[in-house]
Design a protein around this motif. Sequence first.
Motif, PDB file in Angstrom:
ATOM      1  N   LEU A 159      61.794 -72.737  11.101  1.00  0.00           N
ATOM      2  CA  LEU A 159      60.886 -71.568  10.839  1.00  0.00           C
ATOM      3  C   LEU A 159      60.498 -71.878   9.522  1.00  0.00           C
ATOM      4  O   LEU A 159      59.334 -71.324   9.061  1.00  0.00           O
ATOM      5  N   ALA A 160      61.215 -72.512   8.416  1.00  0.00           N
ATOM      6  CA  ALA A 160      60.925 -72.435   7.109  1.00  0.00           C
ATOM      7  C   ALA A 160      59.593 -73.623   6.887  1.00  0.00           C
ATOM      8  O   ALA A 160      58.577 -73.584   6.071  1.00  0.00           O
ATOM      9  N   ALA A 161      59.931 -74.614   7.908  1.00  0.00           N
ATOM     10  CA  ALA A 161      58.927 -75.818   7.801  1.00  0.00           C
ATOM     11  C   ALA A 161      57.616 -75.382   8.537  1.00  0.00           C
ATOM     12  O   ALA A 161      56.476 -75.960   8.290  1.00  0.00           O
ATOM     13  N   TYR A 162      57.781 -74.272   9.523  1.00  0.00           N
ATOM     14  CA  TYR A 162      56.563 -74.045  10.357  1.00  0.00           C
ATOM     15  C   TYR A 162      55.250 -73.586   9.293  1.00  0.00           C
ATOM     16  O   TYR A 162      54.056 -73.771   9.494  1.00  0.00           O
ATOM     17  N   ARG A 163      55.768 -73.039   8.237  1.00  0.00           N
ATOM     18  CA  ARG A 163      54.796 -72.235   7.196  1.00  0.00           C
ATOM     19  C   ARG A 163      55.418 -72.867   5.718  1.00  0.00           C
ATOM     20  O   ARG A 163      55.921 -71.933   5.444  1.00  0.00           O
ATOM     21  N   PRO A 164      55.004 -73.767   5.208  1.00  0.00           N
ATOM     22  CA  PRO A 164      55.591 -74.492   4.119  1.00  0.00           C
ATOM     23  C   PRO A 164      55.244 -73.436   2.747  1.00  0.00           C
ATOM     24  O   PRO A 164      54.079 -73.076   3.031  1.00  0.00           O
ATOM     25  N   ASN A 165      56.018 -73.162   1.779  1.00  0.00           N
ATOM     26  CA  ASN A 165      55.647 -72.615   0.858  1.00  0.00           C
ATOM     27  C   ASN A 165      55.453 -70.954   0.949  1.00  0.00           C
ATOM     28  O   ASN A 165      55.040 -70.191   0.096  1.00  0.00           O
ATOM     29  N   SER A 166      55.995 -70.564   2.131  1.00  0.00           N
ATOM     30  CA  SER A 166      55.747 -69.178   2.582  1.00  0.00           C
ATOM     31  C   SER A 166      57.083 -68.454   2.048  1.00  0.00           C
ATOM     32  O   SER A 166      57.906 -69.209   1.413  1.00  0.00           O
ATOM     33  N   ALA A 167      56.982 -67.021   2.106  1.00  0.00           N
ATOM     34  CA  ALA A 167      58.149 -66.443   1.560  1.00  0.00           C
ATOM     35  C   ALA A 167      59.588 -66.728   2.176  1.00  0.00           C
ATOM     36  O   ALA A 167      60.441 -66.732   1.685  1.00  0.00           O
ATOM     37  N   THR A 168      59.391 -66.914   3.668  1.00  0.00           N
ATOM     38  CA  THR A 168      60.398 -67.216   4.557  1.00  0.00           C
ATOM     39  C   THR A 168      60.916 -68.910   3.952  1.00  0.00           C
ATOM     40  O   THR A 168      62.078 -69.065   4.045  1.00  0.00           O
ATOM     41  N   ASP A 169      59.789 -69.615   3.695  1.00  0.00           N
ATOM     42  CA  ASP A 169      60.437 -70.993   3.448  1.00  0.00           C
ATOM     43  C   ASP A 169      61.095 -71.225   2.087  1.00  0.00           C
ATOM     44  O   ASP A 169      62.190 -71.802   1.594  1.00  0.00           O
ATOM     45  N   ARG A 170      60.723 -70.133   1.057  1.00  0.00           N
ATOM     46  CA  ARG A 170      61.393 -70.003  -0.296  1.00  0.00           C
ATOM     47  C   ARG A 170      62.777 -69.460  -0.218  1.00  0.00           C
ATOM     48  O   ARG A 170      63.606 -69.933  -0.985  1.00  0.00           O
ATOM     49  N   ILE A 171      62.785 -68.402   0.381  1.00  0.00           N
ATOM     50  CA  ILE A 171      64.188 -67.786   0.725  1.00  0.00           C
ATOM     51  C   ILE A 171      65.142 -68.948   1.372  1.00  0.00           C
ATOM     52  O   ILE A 171      66.317 -68.911   1.082  1.00  0.00           O
ATOM     53  N   ALA A 172      64.809 -69.440   2.465  1.00  0.00           N
ATOM     54  CA  ALA A 172      65.420 -70.467   3.147  1.00  0.00           C
ATOM     55  C   ALA A 172      65.780 -71.746   2.332  1.00  0.00           C
ATOM     56  O   ALA A 172      67.071 -72.116   2.084  1.00  0.00           O
ATOM     57  N   SER A 173      64.961 -72.118   1.423  1.00  0.00           N
ATOM     58  CA  SER A 173      65.199 -73.210   0.722  1.00  0.00           C
ATOM     59  C   SER A 173      66.183 -72.736  -0.641  1.00  0.00           C
ATOM     60  O   SER A 173      67.384 -73.666  -1.010  1.00  0.00           O
ATOM     61  N   PHE A 174      66.019 -71.598  -1.173  1.00  0.00           N
ATOM     62  CA  PHE A 174      67.005 -70.992  -2.082  1.00  0.00           C
ATOM     63  C   PHE A 174      68.503 -70.879  -1.579  1.00  0.00           C
ATOM     64  O   PHE A 174      69.276 -71.452  -2.123  1.00  0.00           O
ATOM     65  N   LEU A 175      68.470 -70.188  -0.432  1.00  0.00           N
ATOM     66  CA  LEU A 175      69.860 -69.953   0.035  1.00  0.00           C
ATOM     67  C   LEU A 175      70.238 -71.146   0.442  1.00  0.00           C
ATOM     68  O   LEU A 175      71.708 -71.637   0.541  1.00  0.00           O
ATOM     69  N   SER A 176      69.836 -72.047   1.267  1.00  0.00           N
ATOM     70  CA  SER A 176      70.309 -73.342   1.780  1.00  0.00           C
ATOM     71  C   SER A 176      70.826 -74.265   0.349  1.00  0.00           C
ATOM     72  O   SER A 176      71.863 -75.004   0.410  1.00  0.00           O
ATOM     73  N   SER A 177      70.095 -74.204  -0.641  1.00  0.00           N
ATOM     74  CA  SER A 177      70.525 -75.190  -1.886  1.00  0.00           C
ATOM     75  C   SER A 177      71.610 -74.233  -2.363  1.00  0.00           C
ATOM     76  O   SER A 177      72.743 -75.019  -2.872  1.00  0.00           O
ATOM     77  N   THR A 178      71.841 -73.100  -2.383  1.00  0.00           N
ATOM     78  CA  THR A 178      73.016 -72.505  -2.916  1.00  0.00           C
ATOM     79  C   THR A 178      74.231 -72.746  -1.959  1.00  0.00           C
ATOM     80  O   THR A 178      75.248 -73.107  -2.367  1.00  0.00           O
ATOM     81  N   ALA A 179      73.951 -72.666  -0.757  1.00  0.00           N
ATOM     82  CA  ALA A 179      75.185 -72.990   0.227  1.00  0.00           C
ATOM     83  C   ALA A 179      75.536 -74.279  -0.070  1.00  0.00           C
ATOM     84  O   ALA A 179      76.755 -74.506  -0.017  1.00  0.00           O
ATOM     85  N   ALA A 180      74.738 -75.415  -0.048  1.00  0.00           N
ATOM     86  CA  ALA A 180      75.135 -76.712  -0.167  1.00  0.00           C
ATOM     87  C   ALA A 180      75.955 -76.980  -1.542  1.00  0.00           C
ATOM     88  O   ALA A 180      76.604 -77.900  -1.564  1.00  0.00           O
ATOM     89  N   SER A 181      75.961 -76.098  -2.473  1.00  0.00           N
ATOM     90  CA  SER A 181      76.418 -76.168  -3.777  1.00  0.00           C
ATOM     91  C   SER A 181      77.897 -75.484  -4.068  1.00  0.00           C
ATOM     92  O   SER A 181      78.445 -75.922  -4.841  1.00  0.00           O
ATOM     93  N   VAL A 182      77.986 -74.685  -2.831  1.00  0.00           N
ATOM     94  CA  VAL A 182      79.278 -73.945  -3.134  1.00  0.00           C
ATOM     95  C   VAL A 182      80.544 -74.654  -2.774  1.00  0.00           C
ATOM     96  O   VAL A 182      80.636 -75.364  -1.843  1.00  0.00           O
ATOM     97  N   PRO A 183      81.519 -74.927  -3.463  1.00  0.00           N
ATOM     98  CA  PRO A 183      82.685 -75.511  -3.299  1.00  0.00           C
ATOM     99  C   PRO A 183      83.532 -75.070  -2.212  1.00  0.00           C
ATOM    100  O   PRO A 183      83.698 -73.647  -2.185  1.00  0.00           O
ATOM    101  N   ASP A 184      84.241 -75.616  -1.220  1.00  0.00           N
ATOM    102  CA  ASP A 184      84.862 -74.992   0.061  1.00  0.00           C
ATOM    103  C   ASP A 184      86.074 -74.214  -0.547  1.00  0.00           C
ATOM    104  O   ASP A 184      86.073 -72.827  -0.142  1.00  0.00           O
ATOM    105  N   PHE A 185      86.732 -74.646  -1.528  1.00  0.00           N
ATOM    106  CA  PHE A 185      88.054 -73.955  -1.932  1.00  0.00           C
ATOM    107  C   PHE A 185      87.830 -72.684  -2.603  1.00  0.00           C
ATOM    108  O   PHE A 185      88.309 -71.697  -2.614  1.00  0.00           O
ATOM    109  N   TRP A 186      86.408 -72.695  -3.364  1.00  0.00           N
ATOM    110  CA  TRP A 186      86.003 -71.552  -4.090  1.00  0.00           C
ATOM    111  C   TRP A 186      85.668 -70.362  -3.214  1.00  0.00           C
ATOM    112  O   TRP A 186      85.982 -69.361  -3.340  1.00  0.00           O
ATOM    113  N   PHE A 187      84.877 -70.775  -2.184  1.00  0.00           N
ATOM    114  CA  PHE A 187      84.378 -69.961  -1.051  1.00  0.00           C
ATOM    115  C   PHE A 187      85.660 -69.149  -0.216  1.00  0.00           C
ATOM    116  O   PHE A 187      85.747 -67.977  -0.009  1.00  0.00           O
TER     117      PHE A 187
END
Length: 308
Positions: free
Chosen positions: A118-146
């Motif tokens: 869905l994010a790739a279907y319309r690059p740089n759209s609001a959906t794309d930006r929200i998905a990119s932000f949330l995925s970047s945040t999720a990929a950076s969170v340490p397992d033990f902290w969460f």
Amino acid sequence: MFTMLRRRAVSSVIPLLVVVLGVFFLARLTGDPANLYLPLSATPEMRAEFSARNGFDQPLVNQFGDYLVQVAHLDFGESLRTAQSASGAVLQAFPATLQLAGWTMLLAIVGAVVIGSLAAYRPNSATDRIASFLSSTAASVPDFWFAIMGVLVFAVTLGWLPTSGTSGAAAWVLPVATLLIRPFGVLVQVVRGAMVSALSAPYVKVARSKGANEVRVVFGHALRNAAAPALTVAGDLAVGLVNGAVVVETIFGWPGIGKLMIDSVLQRDFAVLQAAVLLTALVIFALNILVDICHAVLDPRVRQRAAA
């Protein structure tokens, strides 16, 4: 295909031997098991008898040689703590880890495919930006902290979820969510990047010019070609889940292979620890080979290189 499998199997022998060698000698650095399994008043004769009964009176090199002979005969010794077969204890705990990792990867892959597409279907759209932000945040969170924050918020403060155990669906929420967050974030980014390239490819433009349905274009044509890089990353993440389960299972009291390893280290149960690490290494090697097979099935170029 068979040539590739043979090469991977042969190349896995040396790392497997290194794992066996490393865990055998590093386990002995945790201390003398007699200090845990004998009373403080134990006499030198009692200690000598304990060491002789368990083979600890021999030089380490001789102990390692005997261990290799036992492994060759599929004999991993007995647990010092329970006196049961070490392989039996490991096989009893491993299904819990596989179930936890399996559900985690299934949810991560399905969610990442949907959101990444869905994010790739319309690059740089609001959906794309929200998905990119949330995925970047999720990929950076340490397992033990969460895991710690999840226990603090949802178990201790709100009382919605249990802190440990496996009974009931609620007991799965925190362990699965803890293991899920990082693979999900990474896979969303990978799927999104691969789908952006695939959706701009000439064959997609041809399919659209012929009046193909957009759902079929995205999930049929583009996703099929974007699956190869995502599958490779998913395989690496699945291997990481098996390793990361050590921390998560310890925090949530999950009766899997990770908790068994930690308990074996604390209890100086060498046979169980060695069997657990060896089986985990074998599963990881098998997962890597399975990923290579799937990649070769999806990408004919991989099969051609393997056959060369």
